[in-house]
Design an enzyme around this catalytic site. Structure first.
Site, PDB file in Angstrom:
ATOM      1  N   HIS A   1      -4.107   6.899   1.078  1.00 46.16           N
ATOM      2  CA  HIS A   1      -4.233   5.578   0.582  1.00 46.16           C
ATOM      3  C   HIS A   1      -5.664   5.354   0.590  1.00 46.16           C
ATOM      4  O   HIS A   1      -6.259   5.619   1.769  1.00 46.16           O
ATOM      5  CB  HIS A   1      -3.393   4.674   1.231  1.00 46.16           C
ATOM      6  CG  HIS A   1      -3.568   3.182   0.788  1.00 46.16           C
ATOM      7  ND1 HIS A   1      -3.702   2.707  -0.637  1.00 46.16           N
ATOM      8  CD2 HIS A   1      -3.832   2.387   1.590  1.00 46.16           C
ATOM      9  CE1 HIS A   1      -3.976   1.399  -0.316  1.00 46.16           C
ATOM     10  NE2 HIS A   1      -3.862   0.923   0.917  1.00 46.16           N
TER      11      HIS A   1
ATOM     12  N   CYS B   1       0.867  -1.342  -0.077  1.00 48.25           N
ATOM     13  CA  CYS B   1       0.011  -0.075  -0.013  1.00 48.25           C
ATOM     14  C   CYS B   1       0.675   1.224  -0.025  1.00 48.25           C
ATOM     15  O   CYS B   1       0.378   2.404  -0.372  1.00 48.25           O
ATOM     16  CB  CYS B   1      -1.070   0.073   1.108  1.00 48.25           C
ATOM     17  SG  CYS B   1      -1.998  -1.443   1.194  1.00 48.25           S
TER      18      CYS B   1
ATOM     19  N   ASN C   1      -9.934  -0.950  -2.994  1.00 50.71           N
ATOM     20  CA  ASN C   1      -8.426  -0.928  -2.650  1.00 50.71           C
ATOM     21  C   ASN C   1      -7.500  -1.369  -3.860  1.00 50.71           C
ATOM     22  O   ASN C   1      -7.440  -2.728  -3.809  1.00 50.71           O
ATOM     23  CB  ASN C   1      -8.367  -1.591  -1.252  1.00 50.71           C
ATOM     24  CG  ASN C   1      -6.722  -1.216  -0.774  1.00 50.71           C
ATOM     25  OD1 ASN C   1      -6.023  -0.853  -1.647  1.00 50.71           O
ATOM     26  ND2 ASN C   1      -6.622  -1.932   0.336  1.00 50.71           N
TER      27      ASN C   1
HETATM   28  O1  UT7 Z   1      -4.795  -1.909   2.189  1.00 55.44           O
HETATM   29  C1  UT7 Z   1      -4.362  -2.912   2.917  1.00 55.44           C
HETATM   30  C2  UT7 Z   1      -4.551  -2.476   4.340  1.00 55.44           C
HETATM   31  N1  UT7 Z   1      -5.650  -3.134   4.751  1.00 55.44           N
HETATM   32  C3  UT7 Z   1      -6.551  -2.397   5.690  1.00 55.44           C
HETATM   33  O2  UT7 Z   1      -6.267  -1.393   5.777  1.00 55.44           O
HETATM   34  C4  UT7 Z   1      -7.892  -3.154   6.035  1.00 55.44           C
HETATM   35  C5  UT7 Z   1      -8.252  -2.487   7.367  1.00 55.44           C
HETATM   36  N2  UT7 Z   1      -9.388  -3.217   7.847  1.00 55.44           N
HETATM   37  C6  UT7 Z   1     -10.820  -3.185   7.381  1.00 55.44           C
HETATM   38  O3  UT7 Z   1     -10.839  -2.477   6.506  1.00 55.44           O
HETATM   39  C7  UT7 Z   1     -11.753  -3.988   8.122  1.00 55.44           C
HETATM   40  O4  UT7 Z   1     -11.061  -4.324   9.502  1.00 55.44           O
HETATM   41  C8  UT7 Z   1     -12.614  -5.084   7.305  1.00 55.44           C
HETATM   42  C9  UT7 Z   1     -13.540  -4.278   6.305  1.00 55.44           C
HETATM   43  C10 UT7 Z   1     -11.596  -5.714   6.783  1.00 55.44           C
HETATM   44  C11 UT7 Z   1     -13.305  -5.506   8.205  1.00 55.44           C
HETATM   45  O5  UT7 Z   1     -14.446  -4.657   8.955  1.00 55.44           O
HETATM   46  P1  UT7 Z   1     -14.566  -4.832  10.695  1.00 55.44           P
HETATM   47  O6  UT7 Z   1     -15.474  -3.629  10.747  1.00 55.44           O
HETATM   48  O7  UT7 Z   1     -13.173  -4.773  11.065  1.00 55.44           O
HETATM   49  O8  UT7 Z   1     -15.169  -6.229  10.859  1.00 55.44           O
HETATM   50  P2  UT7 Z   1     -14.776  -7.422  11.307  1.00 55.44           P
HETATM   51  O9  UT7 Z   1     -13.494  -7.954  10.971  1.00 55.44           O
HETATM   52  O10 UT7 Z   1     -14.802  -7.206  12.764  1.00 55.44           O
HETATM   53  O11 UT7 Z   1     -15.795  -8.481  11.114  1.00 55.44           O
HETATM   54  C12 UT7 Z   1     -17.310  -8.158  11.678  1.00 55.44           C
HETATM   55  C13 UT7 Z   1     -18.266  -9.129  11.374  1.00 55.44           C
HETATM   56  C14 UT7 Z   1     -18.039 -10.587  11.623  1.00 55.44           C
HETATM   57  O12 UT7 Z   1     -18.761 -11.536  11.751  1.00 55.44           O
HETATM   58  P3  UT7 Z   1     -18.924 -11.885  13.262  1.00 55.44           P
HETATM   59  O13 UT7 Z   1     -17.932 -12.479  13.828  1.00 55.44           O
HETATM   60  O14 UT7 Z   1     -19.307 -10.630  13.907  1.00 55.44           O
HETATM   61  O15 UT7 Z   1     -20.359 -12.701  13.181  1.00 55.44           O
HETATM   62  C15 UT7 Z   1     -17.148 -10.939  10.023  1.00 55.44           C
HETATM   63  O16 UT7 Z   1     -17.418 -12.408   9.926  1.00 55.44           O
HETATM   64  O17 UT7 Z   1     -18.465  -8.799   9.826  1.00 55.44           O
HETATM   65  C16 UT7 Z   1     -18.279 -10.198   9.258  1.00 55.44           C
HETATM   66  N3  UT7 Z   1     -17.746  -9.909   7.900  1.00 55.44           N
HETATM   67  C17 UT7 Z   1     -18.450  -9.904   6.899  1.00 55.44           C
HETATM   68  N4  UT7 Z   1     -19.925  -9.714   6.854  1.00 55.44           N
HETATM   69  C18 UT7 Z   1     -20.451  -9.303   5.628  1.00 55.44           C
HETATM   70  C19 UT7 Z   1     -16.353  -9.965   7.516  1.00 55.44           C
HETATM   71  N5  UT7 Z   1     -16.535  -9.471   6.234  1.00 55.44           N
HETATM   72  C20 UT7 Z   1     -17.546  -9.456   5.701  1.00 55.44           C
HETATM   73  C21 UT7 Z   1     -18.278  -9.150   4.431  1.00 55.44           C
HETATM   74  N6  UT7 Z   1     -19.849  -9.080   4.520  1.00 55.44           N
HETATM   75  N7  UT7 Z   1     -17.613  -9.003   3.510  1.00 55.44           N
END
Ligand code: UT7
Length: 335
Positions: A261, A115, A291
């Site tokens: 980014h 990134c 992204n």
């Molecule tokens: O450029 C590369 C660098 N990368 C980044 O900067 C990424 C940084 N992180 C993020 O953007 C976020 O952490 C994500 C978008 C990847 C995830 O968002 P979050 O708010 O941190 O969600 P989470 O990982 O805490 O997941 C919350 C819930 C989970 O379900 P449970 O365990 O609460 O039942 C996940 O399984 O959301 C679920 N989940 C989804 N649900 C629907 C994860 N991905 C998805 C999805 N659709 N695509």
């Protein structure tokens, strides 16, 4: 004194426009979840059946930038290619781009800093220009990431975020006594967090790179601890922004535009609020492109230029964080 000035830019997005609705038809997710948690509404992926490499996406962006600069590829002193999804592991994608451009004998350097690849590229270009080793440099950031994604519920966190695209910039050495071009840059890395975001091949273990186990365990897929990366981003981006401002002897109000980014709109909103940056002074386009890793900053810069959102003497901060962990930024002033 020689200063590094961005003479022109170009961008390329591949043909397949992928909406959230299309993805949520393939695995368990929803448009609301994706928009709320990431800001992304759609992205571009290389079309099915198109036999291209990352360098082909870069080529399309590069020829636009070169034409706008009125530069012949053979005039280049250096090509810098930032990507985390190269055409092949060996040789680097810069070699493929150099060949396609017909940039005879021009050295081509690959940067594998994810990134922050484009930010590292800007610093490398500036070092070449200030040390008078180069006059005309082509810098590209390009990614073909869709081929690394598995469209399943298990891997939906990465599937909804990553996308394909390319951005290019022609960077020229300008002799001037004015404080313009790349003013300053700061880059950091902390390999302690390499496990938070990685792709598994070639693996750090004995045996052949491709084994039945690698395939069975899907070790080739990208792994992301989204929460960990998110937390690191919202703390380290403000910190490095303040370091940059201090180094340039500037205040946040001196910036006309902040171009971060594009990893997650919530990260950029949190960063903006923490730094007290007015909404109209930050540019985001993750909504339309997802992204695109090393390509996010040059694609967004090309849009800013095209929309005439920047004027002479404007000061911009480019900033980002990603796999490695790597993070940093650049302060740039238009001529
Ligand atoms: O450029 C590369 C660098 N990368 C980044 O900067 C990424 C940084 N992180 C993020 O953007 C976020 O952490 C994500 C978008 C990847 C995830 O968002 P979050 O708010 O941190 O969600 P989470 O990982 O805490 O997941 C919350 C819930 C989970 O379900 P449970 O365990 O609460 O039942 C996940 O399984 O959301 C679920 N989940 C989804 N649900 C629907 C994860 N991905 C998805 C999805 N659709 N695509």
């Amino acid at each position: 004194m020689k200063r590094s000035v961005i003479k022109s830019t170009g961008r390329y997005l591949p043909s397949r426009h992928v909406t959230n609705e299309e993805l949520t038809g393939m695995f368990d997710s929803s448009n609301e979840w994706i928009v709320q948690r990431t800001g992304i509404e759609a992205r571009y992926w290389v079309g099915e059946g198109e036999d291209v490499g990352t360098s082909d996406l870069a080529y399309e962006a590069a020829i636009i930038a070169l034409e706008r600069a009125n530069w012949n590829p053979e005039e280049l002193d250096l090509i810098v290619f930032a990507t985390m999804t190269p055409d092949l592991n060996v040789p680097g994608s810069g070699a493929f781009l150099q060949n396609r451009l017909g940039a005879k004998n021009v050295p081509a350097l690959d940067i594998r800093q994810q990134c922050t690849g484009f930010l590292h590229g800007l610093e490398v270009c500036d070092a070449y220009i200030r040390s008078e080793k180069a006059q005309k440099i082509l810098l590209v950031g390009a990614e073909y990431q869709s081929r690394y994604l598995e469209l399943t519920t298990e891997n939906r966190d990465t599937a909804v975020i990553f996308a394909d695209g390319a951005g290019a910039a022609c960077i020229e050495a300008v002799e001037t006594s004015e404080d313009v071009g790349i003013i300053t840059s700061i880059l950091h890395a902390d390999g302690k967090y390499s496990g938070a975001l990685h792709a598994g091949l070639p693996a750090r273990k004995s045996g052949h790179i491709i084994s039945p186990d690698v395939i069975k365990n899907k070790e080739y897929l990208p792994y992301m601890d989204g929460k960990a990366v998110f937390r690191l981003a919202v703390t380290r981006l403000p910190k490095v922004a303040n370091e940059l401002l201090a180094k340039a002897n500037m205040k946040i109000e001196d910036l006309d535009m902040v171009l971060p980014h594009q990893a997650n709109l919530r990260i950029n909103d949190a960063f903006r609020e923490r730094m007290n940056i007015p909404k109209e002074k930050m540019y985001n386009n993750i909504q339309r492109y997802g992204n695109t890793t090393a390509a996010t900053i040059p694609i967004a810069l090309d849009e800013l230029m095209e929309k005439n959102m920047l004027k002479s003497k404007d000061t911009i901060m480019f900033i980002g964080l990603g796999a490695g962990l790597t993070w940093g930024g650049v302060i740039y002033k238009l001529m």
